[in-house]
Design an enzyme around this catalytic site. Sequence first.
Site, PDB file in Angstrom:
ATOM      1  CG  ASP A 116     -15.996  18.991   5.021  1.00  0.00           C
ATOM      2  OD1 ASP A 116     -17.152  18.572   5.189  1.00  0.00           O
ATOM      3  OD2 ASP A 116     -15.723  20.172   4.748  1.00  0.00           O
ATOM      4  CG  ASP A 186     -19.759  25.534   6.435  1.00  0.00           C
ATOM      5  OD1 ASP A 186     -19.840  24.413   6.982  1.00  0.00           O
ATOM      6  OD2 ASP A 186     -19.107  25.738   5.392  1.00  0.00           O
TER       7      ASP A 186
HETATM    8  C1  GLA Z   1     -17.262  22.715   4.344  1.00  0.00           C
HETATM    9  C2  GLA Z   1     -16.836  22.831   5.805  1.00  0.00           C
HETATM   10  C3  GLA Z   1     -16.079  24.148   6.007  1.00  0.00           C
HETATM   11  C4  GLA Z   1     -14.884  24.195   5.070  1.00  0.00           C
HETATM   12  C5  GLA Z   1     -15.322  23.989   3.629  1.00  0.00           C
HETATM   13  C6  GLA Z   1     -14.137  23.821   2.693  1.00  0.00           C
HETATM   14  O1  GLA Z   1     -18.208  23.694   4.010  1.00  0.00           O
HETATM   15  O2  GLA Z   1     -17.930  22.774   6.667  1.00  0.00           O
HETATM   16  O3  GLA Z   1     -15.659  24.265   7.345  1.00  0.00           O
HETATM   17  O4  GLA Z   1     -13.968  23.199   5.447  1.00  0.00           O
HETATM   18  O5  GLA Z   1     -16.130  22.835   3.485  1.00  0.00           O
HETATM   19  O6  GLA Z   1     -14.507  23.554   1.384  1.00  0.00           O
END
Ligand code: GLA
Length: 361
Positions: A116, A186
């Site tokens: 990520d 998200d």
């Molecule tokens: C980002 C990702 C999410 C999750 C969070 C965890 O927002 O897009 O899917 O993994 O981080 O902190």
Amino acid sequence: MGWNSWNHFAEKVTDADVRAAADAIVASGMRDAGYIYVNIDDTWQGDRDASGVIHANSKFPDMKALADYVHSKGLKIGIYSSPGPQTCARYAGSYGHEEQDAKTYAEWGIDYLKYDLCSFGELMKKESGRDPVKAFAMQKAAYEKMHKALLATGRPIVYSLCQYGWNNVWEWGTDVGGNVWRTTGDISDNYSRMAEIGFSQAGLAKYAGPGHWNDPDMLEVGNGGMTEDEYRQHMTLWAILAAPLLAGNDLSKMSPSTLAILTNREVVAVDQDPLGKQGDRVSAVGPTEIWSKPLSNGAQAVALFNRADTEKSISFRPRDIGFAKGFKLRDLWLGKDVTTNGDTYIAIVPAHGAVLLKVSR
Ligand code: GLA
């Protein structure tokens, strides 16, 4: 297909939650429906030791033992990190420790890594002097670096890129070794966000195929913020998109309706069809949309979506997608064959609902 801790447990996830998820995925029949990966998201990370090796924090006392437990159930296990110094929840990322971390994951028996971008985005801004070309090159190099580190372990590890679809990742995700890449920001457990993300996927079909998939984010089915019809629309749309199906609910407390949505065999088969083609929008009239997805043996899945907050009648003519006569039509959520009236199939689709059909010869 599998489960990920984030959408329900977020920062609270513990070893016990992951074990309970593994237990429930088997006991509920989800494993047998295809849900195999049990993925730990952000917040498992503890400190690095003097030689730089990452250790899990006190919520995860023994990662190797946890991986062994998950494997003993006939499942696979995933983990999460960032190319930046910190993850999105501000835990330790892999920056400067890529080879070491990949090796640690392989030693634990990890089968899947979600990587990520998080704080690497800040680094990109700083070190590129806000030059987008330089920043983009940095990002690609960071993803490729971890890809090479994973390869070097000799352990097959699914590589999931998470950078929210920036720089049209679908155009270069495979170049940096990605097996799957997030195409959006998200998801959250409400209808408007799910629909915003899901329906924005029109046009991306040509970038997906076996081993390299578009990922519109994890499922919210069963988390409580949507109605049953809305969750059915969510699942239908993800199936048409050939999206990764990573359940995001608390599997140990699942209602029969949640389980039925997640494990409907004929719907899952659309998502997982071996032809490996993503579907796309065929037409949109106001709040009603028709999407289709090519399936193996010349069949097609056709979804009738109602985005309105009142019931709508949606008409579909199989001839419009090449089935003039001598075809079979089946409603996959109902699990029964249906027939057209003349050359048209008319469905009454509830508010925020979906009908999923299969047309075959
Ligand atoms: C980002 C990702 C999410 C999750 C969070 C965890 O927002 O897009 O899917 O993994 O981080 O902190």
